[in-house]
Design a protein around this motif. Structure first.
Motif, PDB file in Angstrom:
ATOM      1  N   SER A 205      40.997  46.837  47.247  1.00 45.08           N
ATOM      2  CA  SER A 205      41.823  47.240  46.120  1.00 45.08           C
ATOM      3  C   SER A 205      43.253  46.765  46.346  1.00 45.08           C
ATOM      4  O   SER A 205      43.645  46.421  47.463  1.00 45.08           O
ATOM      5  N   SER A 206      44.009  46.765  45.263  1.00 39.66           N
ATOM      6  CA  SER A 206      45.391  46.318  45.315  1.00 39.66           C
ATOM      7  C   SER A 206      46.142  46.943  44.145  1.00 39.66           C
ATOM      8  O   SER A 206      45.556  47.203  43.093  1.00 39.66           O
ATOM      9  N   GLN A 207      47.430  47.154  44.332  1.00 42.91           N
ATOM     10  CA  GLN A 207      48.256  47.656  43.241  1.00 42.91           C
ATOM     11  C   GLN A 207      48.791  46.494  42.420  1.00 42.91           C
ATOM     12  O   GLN A 207      49.177  45.463  42.974  1.00 42.91           O
ATOM     13  N   ASP A 208      48.820  46.692  41.108  1.00 40.50           N
ATOM     14  CA  ASP A 208      49.431  45.686  40.245  1.00 40.50           C
ATOM     15  C   ASP A 208      50.937  45.939  40.192  1.00 40.50           C
ATOM     16  O   ASP A 208      51.428  46.927  40.766  1.00 40.50           O
ATOM     17  N   PRO A 209      51.709  45.077  39.532  1.00 37.69           N
ATOM     18  CA  PRO A 209      53.168  45.254  39.489  1.00 37.69           C
ATOM     19  C   PRO A 209      53.624  46.578  38.872  1.00 37.69           C
ATOM     20  O   PRO A 209      54.733  47.042  39.133  1.00 37.69           O
ATOM     21  N   ASP A 210      52.762  47.204  38.043  1.00 41.59           N
ATOM     22  CA  ASP A 210      53.105  48.490  37.429  1.00 41.59           C
ATOM     23  C   ASP A 210      52.698  49.681  38.292  1.00 41.59           C
ATOM     24  O   ASP A 210      52.857  50.823  37.889  1.00 41.59           O
TER      25      ASP A 210
END
Length: 107
Positions: A93-98
């Motif tokens: 998983s990864s966080q998006d810019p928001d």
């Protein structure tokens, strides 16, 4: 060849690279498989590849599948199970810019 195969007591998600999926155009066939939610009435997937519009997955026994031609690279996505957007804690998983947490496929 399996790219990712993870299972747990409650659910299993699988992403497989399909035979013959290489091409000169920089795209390849990816199969998304959702397993373990036998009580689910509807499973969808949405991601950058669909402009976050949910795509229906097809039920086959206790598995839900969808094959897509995707450009090689990184793709963020989420599963939608009976209307609930969720990530698999068993997949990268990864966080998006928001700041939203999404599953991440590197293909």
């Amino acid at each position: 060849t399996k790219l990712i195969l993870l299972d747990s007591l409650l659910q299993e998600f699988q992403i497989s690279k399909m035979p013959g999926s290489t091409s000169e155009s920089g795209v390849g066939l990816v199969e998304f498989v959702w397993e373990g939610e036998s009580a689910a009435q509807r499973v969808q997937i949405a991601g950058e590849f669909s402009n976050w519009i949910p795509l229906d997955m097809s039920e086959n026994g206790d598995k839900w599948r969808l094959s897509l031609q995707l450009p090689y690279g990184r793709h963020m996505y989420k599963f939608i199970v009976d209307g609930n957007w969720q990530i698999s804690e068993h997949l990268p998983s990864s966080q998006d810019p928001d700041g939203n947490l999404n599953n991440l496929l590197v293909h």
